[in-house]
Design a protein around this motif. Sequence first.
Motif, PDB file in Angstrom:
ATOM      1  N   ARG A 258     -39.573  27.043  36.851  1.00  0.00           N
ATOM      2  CA  ARG A 258     -40.092  27.643  38.086  1.00  0.00           C
ATOM      3  C   ARG A 258     -40.158  26.584  39.185  1.00  0.00           C
ATOM      4  NH1 ARG A 258     -43.163  32.573  37.750  1.00  0.00           N
ATOM      5  NH2 ARG A 258     -44.546  31.795  39.391  1.00  0.00           N
ATOM      6  N   ASP A 259     -40.660  25.401  38.824  1.00  0.00           N
ATOM      7  CA  ASP A 259     -40.757  24.318  39.807  1.00  0.00           C
ATOM      8  C   ASP A 259     -39.373  23.820  40.211  1.00  0.00           C
ATOM      9  OD1 ASP A 259     -43.495  24.513  39.611  1.00  0.00           O
ATOM     10  OD2 ASP A 259     -43.744  22.747  38.336  1.00  0.00           O
ATOM     11  N   PHE A 260     -38.482  23.731  39.256  1.00  0.00           N
ATOM     12  CA  PHE A 260     -37.155  23.150  39.483  1.00  0.00           C
ATOM     13  C   PHE A 260     -36.276  24.066  40.328  1.00  0.00           C
ATOM     14  CE2 PHE A 260     -33.077  21.237  38.292  1.00  0.00           C
ATOM     15  CZ  PHE A 260     -33.399  19.893  38.209  1.00  0.00           C
ATOM     16  N   THR A 261     -36.408  25.377  40.129  1.00  0.00           N
ATOM     17  CA  THR A 261     -35.490  26.325  40.756  1.00  0.00           C
ATOM     18  C   THR A 261     -36.121  27.218  41.818  1.00  0.00           C
ATOM     19  OG1 THR A 261     -35.910  28.097  39.136  1.00  0.00           O
ATOM     20  CG2 THR A 261     -34.222  26.448  38.577  1.00  0.00           C
ATOM     21  N   GLY A 262     -37.437  27.386  41.762  1.00  0.00           N
ATOM     22  CA  GLY A 262     -38.102  28.321  42.667  1.00  0.00           C
ATOM     23  C   GLY A 262     -37.991  29.769  42.216  1.00  0.00           C
ATOM     24  N   LEU A 263     -37.384  30.011  41.058  1.00  0.00           N
ATOM     25  CA  LEU A 263     -37.246  31.374  40.546  1.00  0.00           C
ATOM     26  C   LEU A 263     -38.563  31.860  39.938  1.00  0.00           C
ATOM     27  CD1 LEU A 263     -33.780  31.041  38.751  1.00  0.00           C
ATOM     28  CD2 LEU A 263     -34.238  32.264  40.893  1.00  0.00           C
ATOM     29  N   ASP A 264     -38.797  33.171  40.018  1.00  0.00           N
ATOM     30  CA  ASP A 264     -40.030  33.765  39.492  1.00  0.00           C
ATOM     31  C   ASP A 264     -39.860  34.080  38.004  1.00  0.00           C
ATOM     32  OD1 ASP A 264     -42.589  34.812  39.416  1.00  0.00           O
ATOM     33  OD2 ASP A 264     -41.931  36.815  40.048  1.00  0.00           O
ATOM     34  N   LEU A 265     -39.687  33.037  37.215  1.00  0.00           N
ATOM     35  CA  LEU A 265     -39.475  33.201  35.778  1.00  0.00           C
ATOM     36  C   LEU A 265     -40.779  33.545  35.075  1.00  0.00           C
ATOM     37  CD1 LEU A 265     -37.168  30.113  35.561  1.00  0.00           C
ATOM     38  CD2 LEU A 265     -36.455  32.396  34.841  1.00  0.00           C
ATOM     39  N   LYS A 266     -40.664  34.334  34.003  1.00  0.00           N
ATOM     40  CA  LYS A 266     -41.820  34.748  33.222  1.00  0.00           C
ATOM     41  C   LYS A 266     -41.520  34.561  31.739  1.00  0.00           C
ATOM     42  CE  LYS A 266     -44.309  36.248  36.727  1.00  0.00           C
ATOM     43  NZ  LYS A 266     -44.570  37.666  36.954  1.00  0.00           N
ATOM     44  N   ILE A 267     -42.558  34.737  30.921  1.00  0.00           N
ATOM     45  CA  ILE A 267     -42.422  34.624  29.471  1.00  0.00           C
ATOM     46  C   ILE A 267     -42.463  36.013  28.848  1.00  0.00           C
ATOM     47  CG2 ILE A 267     -43.383  33.640  27.353  1.00  0.00           C
ATOM     48  CD1 ILE A 267     -44.885  31.613  29.204  1.00  0.00           C
ATOM     49  N   LYS A 268     -41.459  36.339  28.064  1.00  0.00           N
ATOM     50  CA  LYS A 268     -41.512  37.542  27.228  1.00  0.00           C
ATOM     51  C   LYS A 268     -42.033  37.083  25.871  1.00  0.00           C
ATOM     52  CE  LYS A 268     -38.650  41.060  24.955  1.00  0.00           C
ATOM     53  NZ  LYS A 268     -38.784  40.578  23.562  1.00  0.00           N
ATOM     54  N   TRP A 269     -43.211  37.569  25.496  1.00  0.00           N
ATOM     55  CA  TRP A 269     -43.837  37.111  24.253  1.00  0.00           C
ATOM     56  C   TRP A 269     -42.882  37.289  23.086  1.00  0.00           C
ATOM     57  CZ3 TRP A 269     -44.925  38.974  19.453  1.00  0.00           C
ATOM     58  CH2 TRP A 269     -45.859  38.262  18.699  1.00  0.00           C
ATOM     59  N   PRO A 270     -42.765  36.293  22.187  1.00  0.00           N
ATOM     60  CA  PRO A 270     -43.529  35.048  22.204  1.00  0.00           C
ATOM     61  C   PRO A 270     -42.776  33.857  22.806  1.00  0.00           C
ATOM     62  CG  PRO A 270     -42.507  35.321  20.065  1.00  0.00           C
ATOM     63  CD  PRO A 270     -42.098  36.524  20.893  1.00  0.00           C
ATOM     64  N   ASN A 271     -41.425  33.957  22.916  1.00  0.00           N
ATOM     65  CA  ASN A 271     -40.701  32.706  23.163  1.00  0.00           C
ATOM     66  C   ASN A 271     -39.447  32.835  24.024  1.00  0.00           C
ATOM     67  OD1 ASN A 271     -39.229  34.145  21.308  1.00  0.00           O
ATOM     68  ND2 ASN A 271     -38.769  32.404  20.002  1.00  0.00           N
ATOM     69  N   ASP A 272     -39.291  33.907  24.756  1.00  0.00           N
ATOM     70  CA  ASP A 272     -38.145  34.022  25.659  1.00  0.00           C
ATOM     71  C   ASP A 272     -38.593  33.801  27.096  1.00  0.00           C
ATOM     72  OD1 ASP A 272     -36.555  34.645  23.523  1.00  0.00           O
ATOM     73  OD2 ASP A 272     -36.376  36.780  23.989  1.00  0.00           O
ATOM     74  N   ILE A 273     -37.765  33.114  27.875  1.00  0.00           N
ATOM     75  CA  ILE A 273     -38.036  32.952  29.302  1.00  0.00           C
ATOM     76  C   ILE A 273     -37.083  33.890  30.029  1.00  0.00           C
ATOM     77  CG2 ILE A 273     -38.254  31.339  31.220  1.00  0.00           C
ATOM     78  CD1 ILE A 273     -40.066  30.748  28.769  1.00  0.00           C
ATOM     79  N   ILE A 274     -37.635  34.737  30.885  1.00  0.00           N
ATOM     80  CA  ILE A 274     -36.842  35.790  31.512  1.00  0.00           C
ATOM     81  C   ILE A 274     -36.976  35.751  33.028  1.00  0.00           C
ATOM     82  CG2 ILE A 274     -37.085  37.295  29.499  1.00  0.00           C
ATOM     83  CD1 ILE A 274     -39.166  38.912  31.139  1.00  0.00           C
ATOM     84  N   LEU A 275     -35.994  36.371  33.672  1.00  0.00           N
ATOM     85  CA  LEU A 275     -36.070  36.633  35.107  1.00  0.00           C
ATOM     86  C   LEU A 275     -35.815  38.118  35.277  1.00  0.00           C
ATOM     87  CD1 LEU A 275     -36.409  35.391  37.948  1.00  0.00           C
ATOM     88  CD2 LEU A 275     -33.914  35.352  38.092  1.00  0.00           C
ATOM     89  N   GLY A 276     -36.820  38.825  35.752  1.00  0.00           N
ATOM     90  CA  GLY A 276     -36.701  40.275  35.831  1.00  0.00           C
ATOM     91  C   GLY A 276     -36.558  40.862  34.444  1.00  0.00           C
ATOM     92  N   LYS A 277     -35.435  41.514  34.187  1.00  0.00           N
ATOM     93  CA  LYS A 277     -35.196  42.147  32.887  1.00  0.00           C
ATOM     94  C   LYS A 277     -34.258  41.344  32.007  1.00  0.00           C
ATOM     95  CE  LYS A 277     -35.632  46.775  34.935  1.00  0.00           C
ATOM     96  NZ  LYS A 277     -34.972  48.091  35.133  1.00  0.00           N
ATOM     97  N   LYS A 278     -33.901  40.134  32.422  1.00  0.00           N
ATOM     98  CA  LYS A 278     -32.866  39.396  31.700  1.00  0.00           C
ATOM     99  C   LYS A 278     -33.364  38.044  31.183  1.00  0.00           C
ATOM    100  CE  LYS A 278     -28.866  41.648  33.723  1.00  0.00           C
ATOM    101  NZ  LYS A 278     -27.483  41.448  34.202  1.00  0.00           N
ATOM    102  N   LYS A 279     -32.808  37.669  30.025  1.00  0.00           N
ATOM    103  CA  LYS A 279     -33.194  36.434  29.343  1.00  0.00           C
ATOM    104  C   LYS A 279     -32.391  35.244  29.854  1.00  0.00           C
ATOM    105  CE  LYS A 279     -33.320  34.564  24.609  1.00  0.00           C
ATOM    106  NZ  LYS A 279     -33.233  34.945  23.188  1.00  0.00           N
ATOM    107  N   MET A 280     -33.106  34.132  30.063  1.00  0.00           N
ATOM    108  CA  MET A 280     -32.449  32.903  30.495  1.00  0.00           C
ATOM    109  C   MET A 280     -32.618  31.775  29.483  1.00  0.00           C
ATOM    110  SD  MET A 280     -32.819  30.988  34.161  1.00  0.00           S
ATOM    111  CE  MET A 280     -32.212  32.410  35.069  1.00  0.00           C
ATOM    112  N   VAL A 281     -33.717  31.806  28.717  1.00  0.00           N
ATOM    113  CA  VAL A 281     -34.022  30.720  27.788  1.00  0.00           C
ATOM    114  C   VAL A 281     -34.495  31.292  26.456  1.00  0.00           C
ATOM    115  CG1 VAL A 281     -35.418  28.648  27.371  1.00  0.00           C
ATOM    116  CG2 VAL A 281     -34.775  29.258  29.715  1.00  0.00           C
TER     117      VAL A 281
END
Length: 322
Positions: A163-186
């Motif tokens: 979030r800090d590096f990119t400014g994107l509104d990334l969130k956590i999908k429990w328990p361990n996926d990082i997502i943006l909107g409806k899609k997985k990034m990490v």
Amino acid sequence: MKKRIFDILVSAKDYISGQSLAEQLGVSRQAVWKEIKALRDSGFEISSVTNKGYRLVSMPSCLNGLAVSRYLDTAVIGKTLIVLDSVSSTNDYLKLLGTEGCENGTVVTAREQTKGKGRLGRSWASQKDENLAFSILLRPSISPREISSITPLAGLAVCRALRDFTGLDLKIKWPNDIILGKKKMVGILTEMAAEFDAVEYVITGIGVNVDQTTFPEEIAYKATSLLLETGRHYDKNRLLAGLLTRIEDTFTRSGLELTAEIISEYKKLCATIGRSVTFKKGTRNISGVAVDIDEQGALKVMLSDGSLRTVNAGEVTVQGIY
């Protein structure tokens, strides 16, 4: 000697002569030239001017251990950093090192991962120089039942760093996926080796979609990357250093425990809370609304009859995400 020359070039404000480098290192100018050539071959742009010497112009665009070290600000994690050209799985490679006694905080990353692993036995695709795949080995003084905190801690650290590096509104999908909107990034996968009631080592593998623009058909609807979302190519060396630095800070600050402060931070970034979810209990699919994360990091789900169920692990489908 390559690292010493790199350190001198990084700190130099102007050109530095081959003779000066040779004298500082106690070697011949021919030996200096060979190391300069090796640095250039690995992606460093180094200018050379007659009667002036050498000057570092730019870092490699692909993963490089020296370039990562330039940005790394950690005490333990990544101090031993292994950068591979290609590997089947960074987790599997680090497991072998773990059994051989590699030190706490060892990190393995690779430009290409041919058989990366996700949760529940899934594969994690990572083409050469497209994504960032790395694994961290820790030797914590904890019992096997306490390692469940590591994945949410890593997820929180990675989410906040990106979030800090990119400014994107990334969130956590429990328990361990990082997502943006409806899609997985990490994706994050934690594995351990333990004997009786003691953990020998824990390995946390993290895969970040950085420059990938196409995905296998079965996941294309739910996957995205930093390039697709921002239109920018990010420096993977700086990105990896930033992630490792934030992970160490989070692990150190929490003492590898899910403190009340950590749980509060996690819940603020958790996209699962407040959504309808479905999970398996034996052979049955059970649906409800995710309402909380407890002190162990488990998901609390309220069913239609008002009762609460605790979900500790397994696959959870989240309405509106995947």
